[in-house]
Motif scaffolding. Structure first.
Motif, PDB file in Angstrom:
ATOM      1  N   GLU A   1      -2.840   1.677  14.236  1.00  0.00           N
ATOM      2  CA  GLU A   1      -1.881   1.054  13.382  1.00  0.00           C
ATOM      3  C   GLU A   1      -1.952   1.625  11.995  1.00  0.00           C
ATOM      4  OE1 GLU A   1       0.580  -1.108  14.621  1.00  0.00           O
ATOM      5  OE2 GLU A   1      -0.127   0.011  16.373  1.00  0.00           O
ATOM      6  N   LEU A   2      -3.281   2.003  11.471  1.00  0.00           N
ATOM      7  CA  LEU A   2      -3.397   2.532  10.108  1.00  0.00           C
ATOM      8  C   LEU A   2      -2.668   3.895   9.818  1.00  0.00           C
ATOM      9  CD1 LEU A   2      -6.992   0.906   9.626  1.00  0.00           C
ATOM     10  CD2 LEU A   2      -5.058   0.177   8.284  1.00  0.00           C
ATOM     11  N   LEU A   3      -2.907   4.621  11.077  1.00  0.00           N
ATOM     12  CA  LEU A   3      -2.416   5.938  11.026  1.00  0.00           C
ATOM     13  C   LEU A   3      -0.840   5.835  11.000  1.00  0.00           C
ATOM     14  CD1 LEU A   3      -4.484   7.978  13.546  1.00  0.00           C
ATOM     15  CD2 LEU A   3      -4.478   8.367  11.061  1.00  0.00           C
ATOM     16  N   LYS A   4      -0.222   4.975  11.589  1.00  0.00           N
ATOM     17  CA  LYS A   4       1.209   4.843  11.575  1.00  0.00           C
ATOM     18  C   LYS A   4       1.628   4.543  10.265  1.00  0.00           C
ATOM     19  CE  LYS A   4       2.091   2.998  16.075  1.00  0.00           C
ATOM     20  NZ  LYS A   4       2.223   1.371  16.648  1.00  0.00           N
ATOM     21  N   GLU A   5       0.776   3.430   9.660  1.00  0.00           N
ATOM     22  CA  GLU A   5       1.117   3.207   8.084  1.00  0.00           C
ATOM     23  C   GLU A   5       1.051   4.337   7.096  1.00  0.00           C
ATOM     24  OE1 GLU A   5      -0.004  -0.466   6.288  1.00  0.00           O
ATOM     25  OE2 GLU A   5      -1.057  -1.101   8.392  1.00  0.00           O
ATOM     26  N   GLY A   6       0.324   5.545   7.465  1.00  0.00           N
ATOM     27  CA  GLY A   6       0.220   6.722   6.843  1.00  0.00           C
ATOM     28  C   GLY A   6      -1.057   6.841   5.908  1.00  0.00           C
ATOM     29  N   PHE A   7      -2.210   5.892   6.315  1.00  0.00           N
ATOM     30  CA  PHE A   7      -3.496   5.945   5.655  1.00  0.00           C
ATOM     31  C   PHE A   7      -4.025   7.106   6.094  1.00  0.00           C
ATOM     32  CE2 PHE A   7      -2.970   1.282   5.223  1.00  0.00           C
ATOM     33  CZ  PHE A   7      -2.892   1.242   3.887  1.00  0.00           C
ATOM     34  N   GLU A   8      -4.835   7.961   5.198  1.00  0.00           N
ATOM     35  CA  GLU A   8      -5.843   8.803   5.599  1.00  0.00           C
ATOM     36  C   GLU A   8      -7.046   8.130   5.644  1.00  0.00           C
ATOM     37  OE1 GLU A   8      -6.255  11.861   2.437  1.00  0.00           O
ATOM     38  OE2 GLU A   8      -8.184  12.284   3.084  1.00  0.00           O
ATOM     39  N   ILE A   9      -7.562   8.079   7.050  1.00  0.00           N
ATOM     40  CA  ILE A   9      -8.770   7.272   7.280  1.00  0.00           C
ATOM     41  C   ILE A   9     -10.136   7.975   7.370  1.00  0.00           C
ATOM     42  CG2 ILE A   9      -9.609   5.479   9.025  1.00  0.00           C
ATOM     43  CD1 ILE A   9      -6.857   5.307  10.022  1.00  0.00           C
TER      44      ILE A   9
ATOM     45  N   MET B   1       0.795  -1.257   0.090  1.00  0.00           N
ATOM     46  CA  MET B   1       0.009  -0.025   0.039  1.00  0.00           C
ATOM     47  C   MET B   1       0.934   1.149   0.003  1.00  0.00           C
ATOM     48  SD  MET B   1      -3.157  -0.599   0.198  1.00  0.00           S
ATOM     49  CE  MET B   1      -4.042  -2.291   0.406  1.00  0.00           C
ATOM     50  N   GLU B   2       0.354   2.320  -0.725  1.00  0.00           N
ATOM     51  CA  GLU B   2       1.181   3.534  -0.759  1.00  0.00           C
ATOM     52  C   GLU B   2       0.703   4.268   0.499  1.00  0.00           C
ATOM     53  OE1 GLU B   2       0.408   5.437  -4.492  1.00  0.00           O
ATOM     54  OE2 GLU B   2       0.507   3.590  -5.530  1.00  0.00           O
ATOM     55  N   LYS B   3       1.606   5.440   0.750  1.00  0.00           N
ATOM     56  CA  LYS B   3       1.395   6.313   2.020  1.00  0.00           C
ATOM     57  C   LYS B   3       0.213   7.122   1.394  1.00  0.00           C
ATOM     58  CE  LYS B   3       4.758   5.292   5.127  1.00  0.00           C
ATOM     59  NZ  LYS B   3       4.821   5.622   6.345  1.00  0.00           N
ATOM     60  N   ASP B   4      -0.657   7.688   2.289  1.00  0.00           N
ATOM     61  CA  ASP B   4      -1.359   8.878   1.922  1.00  0.00           C
ATOM     62  C   ASP B   4      -2.765   8.291   1.295  1.00  0.00           C
ATOM     63  OD1 ASP B   4      -0.109  10.525   3.527  1.00  0.00           O
ATOM     64  OD2 ASP B   4       1.357  11.346   1.937  1.00  0.00           O
ATOM     65  N   MET B   5      -2.815   6.875   1.116  1.00  0.00           N
ATOM     66  CA  MET B   5      -4.073   6.415   0.302  1.00  0.00           C
ATOM     67  C   MET B   5      -5.280   6.417   1.384  1.00  0.00           C
ATOM     68  SD  MET B   5      -4.066   2.342  -0.634  1.00  0.00           S
ATOM     69  CE  MET B   5      -3.233   2.311  -2.248  1.00  0.00           C
ATOM     70  N   LYS B   6      -6.308   6.884   0.741  1.00  0.00           N
ATOM     71  CA  LYS B   6      -7.523   7.100   1.301  1.00  0.00           C
ATOM     72  C   LYS B   6      -8.254   5.656   1.474  1.00  0.00           C
ATOM     73  CE  LYS B   6     -10.726   9.836   0.282  1.00  0.00           C
ATOM     74  NZ  LYS B   6     -11.961  10.399  -0.325  1.00  0.00           N
ATOM     75  N   LEU B   7      -8.430   5.385   2.934  1.00  0.00           N
ATOM     76  CA  LEU B   7      -8.829   4.085   3.271  1.00  0.00           C
ATOM     77  C   LEU B   7     -10.077   4.389   4.180  1.00  0.00           C
ATOM     78  CD1 LEU B   7      -7.083   1.095   4.771  1.00  0.00           C
ATOM     79  CD2 LEU B   7      -8.530   2.288   6.186  1.00  0.00           C
ATOM     80  N   LEU B   8     -11.264   3.496   3.658  1.00  0.00           N
ATOM     81  CA  LEU B   8     -12.296   3.425   4.613  1.00  0.00           C
ATOM     82  C   LEU B   8     -12.252   2.385   5.551  1.00  0.00           C
ATOM     83  CD1 LEU B   8     -15.264   4.717   4.465  1.00  0.00           C
ATOM     84  CD2 LEU B   8     -15.949   2.677   3.529  1.00  0.00           C
ATOM     85  N   LEU B   9     -12.443   2.745   6.865  1.00  0.00           N
ATOM     86  CA  LEU B   9     -12.370   1.625   7.991  1.00  0.00           C
ATOM     87  C   LEU B   9     -13.821   1.413   8.151  1.00  0.00           C
ATOM     88  CD1 LEU B   9     -10.812   0.020  10.009  1.00  0.00           C
ATOM     89  CD2 LEU B   9     -10.624   2.271  11.297  1.00  0.00           C
ATOM     90  N   HIS B  10     -14.488   0.271   8.248  1.00  0.00           N
ATOM     91  CA  HIS B  10     -15.413  -0.130   8.696  1.00  0.00           C
ATOM     92  C   HIS B  10     -15.341  -0.188  10.311  1.00  0.00           C
ATOM     93  CE1 HIS B  10     -18.073  -3.276  10.134  1.00  0.00           C
ATOM     94  NE2 HIS B  10     -19.217  -2.357   9.858  1.00  0.00           N
ATOM     95  N   ILE B  11     -16.396   0.411  11.090  1.00  0.00           N
ATOM     96  CA  ILE B  11     -16.056   0.360  12.381  1.00  0.00           C
ATOM     97  C   ILE B  11     -17.289  -0.226  13.079  1.00  0.00           C
ATOM     98  CG2 ILE B  11     -15.843   1.726  14.611  1.00  0.00           C
ATOM     99  CD1 ILE B  11     -14.615   3.972  12.897  1.00  0.00           C
ATOM    100  N   CYS B  12     -17.067  -1.332  13.940  1.00  0.00           N
ATOM    101  CA  CYS B  12     -18.142  -2.127  14.563  1.00  0.00           C
ATOM    102  C   CYS B  12     -18.465  -1.569  15.752  1.00  0.00           C
ATOM    103  CB  CYS B  12     -17.741  -3.610  14.542  1.00  0.00           C
ATOM    104  SG  CYS B  12     -16.477  -3.973  15.500  1.00  0.00           S
TER     105      CYS B  12
END
Ligand code: SF4
Length: 174
Positions: free
Chosen positions: A23-31, A1-12
């Motif tokens: 963890e996803l923020l650490k990876e550089g995702f825009e969540i 995955m590339e950094k700053d990729m837009k990611l949708l996080l389904h939240i239960c």
């Protein structure tokens, strides 16, 4: 995955979101989060879990979209079918997350369900990949389970409500 990729996080729920968000923020995702859980019953519990996602969102500054779909009667009409019941439940949520991600410009999606050792992890992974292919969006599979305890501790520190059952009326009743 590339950094700053837009990611949708389904939240239960709030508690399950803490570790994956970190963890996803650490990876550089825009969540961005998506709360979509028609399986949470009764309505007071649905509202309570939603409110605790709102609380997590305001603490972490992660934006969340809320879908209030609620379907207790569907679950009441289900016989207890064990894994088959959960397959339908995961499918409903994974499909909506994949569809939403695809139609709203996200490159990838994933779910906080992957943090829980109590969920059917391999089934969620399989369904996540299936709907990713159907809606032409990447599924960011992660095994968040090693961080489950840390996430629960983070939830405690944030003052989030931690529920004692999975969600549906059948799981509430045993
Ligand atoms: S036990 Fe949990 S995963 Fe299974 S149907 Fe009920 S809410 Fe869904």
């Amino acid at each position: 995955m590339e950094k700053d990729m837009k990611l949708l996080l389904h939240i239960c729920c709030g508690p399950c979101s803490t570790y994956p968000v970190q963890e996803l923020l650490k990876e550089g995702f825009e969540i961005q989060g998506l709360f979509y859980n028609p399986n949470i019953h009764p309505i007071e519990e649905h509202k309570r879990r939603k409110e605790n996602v709102e609380k997590m969102s305001s603490i972490t500054n992660i934006p969340v979209v809320y879908n209030d779909d609620f379907r207790q009667s569907e679950w009441e009409n289900l016989e207890d079918k064990g894994a088959a019941r959960c397959t339908g439940c995961y499918s409903l949520r994974m499909e909506e997350a994949a569809r939403y991600a695809s139609e709203n410009g996200f490159e990838a999606y994933t779910t906080t369900l992957l943090v829980s050792p109590y969920q059917k992890h391999e089934l969620i992974k399989e369904l996540g990949e299936f709907y990713a292919e159907k809606y032409r969006v990447a599924f960011a599979y992660r095994d968040f389970r090693p961080g489950f305890r840390q996430g629960q501790q983070m939830a405690k520190e944030m003052g989030l409500y931690r529920q004692k059952y999975c969600g549906c009326i059948l799981s509430l009743n045993g």
